[in-house]
Design a protein around this motif. Structure first.
Motif, PDB file in Angstrom:
ATOM      1  N   PHE B 165       0.820  -1.211   0.000  1.00  0.00           N
ATOM      2  CA  PHE B 165       0.000   0.000   0.000  1.00  0.00           C
ATOM      3  C   PHE B 165       0.857   1.265   0.000  1.00  0.00           C
ATOM      4  CE2 PHE B 165      -3.023  -3.010   2.121  1.00  0.00           C
ATOM      5  CZ  PHE B 165      -3.888  -3.090   1.049  1.00  0.00           C
ATOM      6  N   SER B 166       2.100   1.117   0.473  1.00  0.00           N
ATOM      7  CA  SER B 166       2.930   2.317   0.668  1.00  0.00           C
ATOM      8  C   SER B 166       3.143   3.095  -0.634  1.00  0.00           C
ATOM      9  CB  SER B 166       4.272   1.934   1.296  1.00  0.00           C
ATOM     10  OG  SER B 166       5.033   1.183   0.370  1.00  0.00           O
ATOM     11  N   CYS B 167       3.171   2.396  -1.777  1.00  0.00           N
ATOM     12  CA  CYS B 167       3.402   3.125  -3.034  1.00  0.00           C
ATOM     13  C   CYS B 167       2.171   3.944  -3.439  1.00  0.00           C
ATOM     14  CB  CYS B 167       3.852   2.195  -4.160  1.00  0.00           C
ATOM     15  SG  CYS B 167       2.648   0.963  -4.632  1.00  0.00           S
ATOM     16  N   TRP B 168       1.057   3.709  -2.777  1.00  0.00           N
ATOM     17  CA  TRP B 168      -0.145   4.520  -3.010  1.00  0.00           C
ATOM     18  C   TRP B 168      -0.197   5.726  -2.078  1.00  0.00           C
ATOM     19  CZ3 TRP B 168      -4.607   3.797  -6.255  1.00  0.00           C
ATOM     20  CH2 TRP B 168      -4.462   2.742  -7.174  1.00  0.00           C
ATOM     21  N   PHE B 169       0.606   5.704  -1.008  1.00  0.00           N
ATOM     22  CA  PHE B 169       0.524   6.773  -0.002  1.00  0.00           C
ATOM     23  C   PHE B 169       0.825   8.147  -0.607  1.00  0.00           C
ATOM     24  CE2 PHE B 169       1.383   4.074   4.100  1.00  0.00           C
ATOM     25  CZ  PHE B 169       0.247   3.360   3.824  1.00  0.00           C
ATOM     26  N   TYR B 170       1.807   8.192  -1.528  1.00  0.00           N
ATOM     27  CA  TYR B 170       2.192   9.468  -2.141  1.00  0.00           C
ATOM     28  C   TYR B 170       0.994  10.096  -2.857  1.00  0.00           C
ATOM     29  CZ  TYR B 170       4.622  12.682  -5.345  1.00  0.00           C
ATOM     30  OH  TYR B 170       5.015  13.777  -6.072  1.00  0.00           O
ATOM     31  N   CYS B 194      11.491  -1.789   4.624  1.00  0.00           N
ATOM     32  CA  CYS B 194      10.945  -2.851   3.754  1.00  0.00           C
ATOM     33  C   CYS B 194      11.406  -2.646   2.306  1.00  0.00           C
ATOM     34  CB  CYS B 194       9.423  -2.861   3.777  1.00  0.00           C
ATOM     35  SG  CYS B 194       8.706  -3.378   5.338  1.00  0.00           S
ATOM     36  N   LEU B 195      11.370  -1.396   1.843  1.00  0.00           N
ATOM     37  CA  LEU B 195      11.661  -1.127   0.428  1.00  0.00           C
ATOM     38  C   LEU B 195      13.117  -1.442   0.081  1.00  0.00           C
ATOM     39  CD1 LEU B 195       9.561   2.127  -0.120  1.00  0.00           C
ATOM     40  CD2 LEU B 195       9.108  -0.128  -1.091  1.00  0.00           C
ATOM     41  N   LEU B 196      13.970  -1.470   1.089  1.00  0.00           N
ATOM     42  CA  LEU B 196      15.381  -1.821   0.849  1.00  0.00           C
ATOM     43  C   LEU B 196      15.540  -3.308   0.520  1.00  0.00           C
ATOM     44  CD1 LEU B 196      17.212   0.188   3.672  1.00  0.00           C
ATOM     45  CD2 LEU B 196      17.308   0.596   1.192  1.00  0.00           C
ATOM     46  N   LYS B 197      14.553  -4.094   0.872  1.00  0.00           N
ATOM     47  CA  LYS B 197      14.641  -5.540   0.585  1.00  0.00           C
ATOM     48  C   LYS B 197      14.401  -5.771  -0.903  1.00  0.00           C
ATOM     49  CE  LYS B 197      12.639  -8.545   3.248  1.00  0.00           C
ATOM     50  NZ  LYS B 197      13.710  -9.414   3.754  1.00  0.00           N
ATOM     51  N   GLU B 198      15.264  -6.571  -1.504  1.00  0.00           N
ATOM     52  CA  GLU B 198      15.162  -6.882  -2.937  1.00  0.00           C
ATOM     53  C   GLU B 198      13.786  -7.478  -3.277  1.00  0.00           C
ATOM     54  OE1 GLU B 198      16.989  -6.463  -5.552  1.00  0.00           O
ATOM     55  OE2 GLU B 198      16.189  -7.941  -6.975  1.00  0.00           O
ATOM     56  N   SER B 199      13.298  -8.371  -2.392  1.00  0.00           N
ATOM     57  CA  SER B 199      12.000  -9.034  -2.635  1.00  0.00           C
ATOM     58  C   SER B 199      10.863  -8.027  -2.742  1.00  0.00           C
ATOM     59  CB  SER B 199      11.700 -10.015  -1.499  1.00  0.00           C
ATOM     60  OG  SER B 199      11.587  -9.316  -0.263  1.00  0.00           O
ATOM     61  N   VAL B 200      11.011  -6.901  -2.073  1.00  0.00           N
ATOM     62  CA  VAL B 200       9.965  -5.874  -2.054  1.00  0.00           C
ATOM     63  C   VAL B 200      10.240  -4.821  -3.131  1.00  0.00           C
ATOM     64  CG1 VAL B 200       8.832  -4.085  -0.660  1.00  0.00           C
ATOM     65  CG2 VAL B 200       9.607  -6.210   0.429  1.00  0.00           C
ATOM     66  N   GLY B 201      11.466  -4.256  -3.079  1.00  0.00           N
ATOM     67  CA  GLY B 201      11.811  -3.142  -3.964  1.00  0.00           C
ATOM     68  C   GLY B 201      11.632  -3.472  -5.439  1.00  0.00           C
ATOM     69  N   SER B 202      11.865  -4.736  -5.794  1.00  0.00           N
ATOM     70  CA  SER B 202      11.773  -5.134  -7.205  1.00  0.00           C
ATOM     71  C   SER B 202      10.324  -5.235  -7.687  1.00  0.00           C
ATOM     72  CB  SER B 202      12.476  -6.481  -7.401  1.00  0.00           C
ATOM     73  OG  SER B 202      11.826  -7.480  -6.638  1.00  0.00           O
ATOM     74  N   VAL B 203       9.397  -5.208  -6.765  1.00  0.00           N
ATOM     75  CA  VAL B 203       7.983  -5.425  -7.103  1.00  0.00           C
ATOM     76  C   VAL B 203       7.173  -4.125  -7.074  1.00  0.00           C
ATOM     77  CG1 VAL B 203       5.857  -6.415  -6.122  1.00  0.00           C
ATOM     78  CG2 VAL B 203       7.896  -7.848  -6.369  1.00  0.00           C
ATOM     79  N   ILE B 204       7.546  -3.247  -6.162  1.00  0.00           N
ATOM     80  CA  ILE B 204       6.741  -2.038  -5.902  1.00  0.00           C
ATOM     81  C   ILE B 204       7.004  -0.999  -7.008  1.00  0.00           C
ATOM     82  CG2 ILE B 204       6.297  -0.180  -4.251  1.00  0.00           C
ATOM     83  CD1 ILE B 204       5.610  -2.738  -2.907  1.00  0.00           C
ATOM     84  N   PRO B 205       5.955  -0.544  -7.703  1.00  0.00           N
ATOM     85  CA  PRO B 205       6.155   0.484  -8.728  1.00  0.00           C
ATOM     86  C   PRO B 205       6.430   1.851  -8.086  1.00  0.00           C
ATOM     87  CG  PRO B 205       3.815  -0.007  -8.506  1.00  0.00           C
ATOM     88  CD  PRO B 205       4.543  -0.928  -7.565  1.00  0.00           C
ATOM     89  N   SER B 206       6.855   2.789  -8.892  1.00  0.00           N
ATOM     90  CA  SER B 206       7.186   4.098  -8.325  1.00  0.00           C
ATOM     91  C   SER B 206       5.902   4.816  -7.913  1.00  0.00           C
ATOM     92  CB  SER B 206       7.961   4.940  -9.328  1.00  0.00           C
ATOM     93  OG  SER B 206       7.052   5.610 -10.183  1.00  0.00           O
ATOM     94  N   PRO B 207       5.965   5.548  -6.800  1.00  0.00           N
ATOM     95  CA  PRO B 207       4.802   6.325  -6.348  1.00  0.00           C
ATOM     96  C   PRO B 207       4.323   7.303  -7.417  1.00  0.00           C
ATOM     97  CG  PRO B 207       6.437   6.185  -4.603  1.00  0.00           C
ATOM     98  CD  PRO B 207       7.079   5.610  -5.826  1.00  0.00           C
ATOM     99  N   ASP B 208       5.236   7.784  -8.276  1.00  0.00           N
ATOM    100  CA  ASP B 208       4.837   8.690  -9.362  1.00  0.00           C
ATOM    101  C   ASP B 208       3.889   7.999 -10.341  1.00  0.00           C
ATOM    102  OD1 ASP B 208       5.969  11.171  -8.887  1.00  0.00           O
ATOM    103  OD2 ASP B 208       7.963  10.466  -9.501  1.00  0.00           O
TER     104      ASP B 208
END
Lengths: 224, 224
Positions: B165-170, B194-208
């Motif tokens: 959900f965090s990428c929607w916060f922006y 969390c976003l520093l983890k490869e498993s997470v960072g590679s999946v989450i799109p940019s907030p923009d």
């Protein structure tokens, strides 16, 4: 069987509380029930309830040696995981477990809320709710298929989750002018099969008692 | 790692789909993603989606060797039960598992729906949604406490469920005129962790990218 202290913060007419009692009965675990005053007739919810479920402030709460557990489906899963050896409720394969959780979620989201719309309304709104309710039950009947229980040959977790609603069906039927049995005969037979079980029959109140409650609420809401 | 065929019926901006991908990444299980056309821009939902999730017709669907699984929290639990040996996501004790499921349920019911009310409205309605949203996040921050993750020292199932959900916060912040960080600094730090983890960072799109989508939807709805 168990020397643990098991307390349920309970409400006799709540299908969600019935789930917890049925699951404990299936496991042969004895418990103490403390009836909560949800409607403020005798001073309102207990301090113990507010402290044990500070987020939702709802029954059921299971207190296991003082540790509080909230949310009925969650509690039933906890009961199955805590006393795994007798009468397993969840299937053993991850895929079948996921299927069971899918139906638990479906039942949690649909059945009681839609049933509530039937008795909390009249006219067109009630007609729409009735139609929706029957569709939901037909979906469940399809999931049941020709099995004795949602758990297949055995009474399982989806049965524990679903069966408590059945004692409310009579009130929905009386208010809405329909018969579940005419639309979903297999589901009606499943209901009778479940009610024959001591673990279930000893917990479920009479449909007349539920109907009495629903009638008094409809009177209060000016619907009758 | 796995020779199984794993397909996700996916949508890049869906936090619910991100959960499934993060869980598989945590397990080191590779998968194929099939992007679904949820908005009917290129012919609509696939036959495979409609067949694999006939009740809800929603992404994500996980197809494990052709067997369909629905509902993201359910799928993440399935992934944990199917590949239990690497990076366990659920805690080992029944009580802690029940606590985790409680927060999963809370997040499922509250976060995205309330966030949606912020960007789908203006004026008083938006203000009320913003206030509600911040209260929900504060509740989550309290549950996090001083831990690195909701799973304690380890990244666990509640983290998998919540972080997408965090990428929607922006987008919520830009539309609603507030900063999550100012209200919930610990939760913001958890997000960065969390976003520093490869498993997470590679999946989450940019907030923009999410904000671009939200802006175009607000335009369509006549809100901007």
């Amino acid at each position: 069987m168990s020397k643990d202290e098991i307390i349920i913060l309970d409400c006799i007419l709540s299908p969600f509380c019935m789930r917890v009692k049925i699951a404990l009965n299936e496991k042969g675990v004895s418990y103490e029930s403390k009836e909560e005053d949800l409607f403020g007739w005798k001073g309102g919810k207990s301090e113990l309830l507010l402290k044990s479920n500070p987020i939702h402030k709802k029954v059921p709460v299971l207190l296991h040696n003082g540790n509080p557990l909230n949310e009925s489906s969650n509690i039933v899963t906890y009961i199955d995981e805590t006393w795994p050896s007798s009468s397993p409720l969840l299937p053993s394969s991850p895929y079948e477990r996921a299927r069971a959780r899918f139906w638990i979620d479906y039942i949690d989201k649909k059945v009681f809320e839609t049933g509530g719309k039937i008795w909390r309304s009249n006219g067109d709104e009630q007609e729409a709710a009735k139609k929706e309710f029957i569709e939901i039950l037909k979906q469940l009947e399809e999931a049941l298929g020709d099995n004795d229980f949602f758990g297949g040959e055995r009474f399982g977790i989806v049965d524990v989750i679903a069966i408590p609603f059945s004692c409310w069906f009579y009130a929905f039927e009386k208010v809405g002018g329909f018969k579940v049995e005419e639309h979903c005969p297999k589901l009606s037979n499943w209901e009778k099969r479940c009610l024959l079980k001591e673990s279930v029959g000893s917990v479920i109140p009479s449909p007349d008692m539920v109907y009495g409650f629903v009638s008094s609420m409809r009177n209060k809401l000016g619907l009758e």
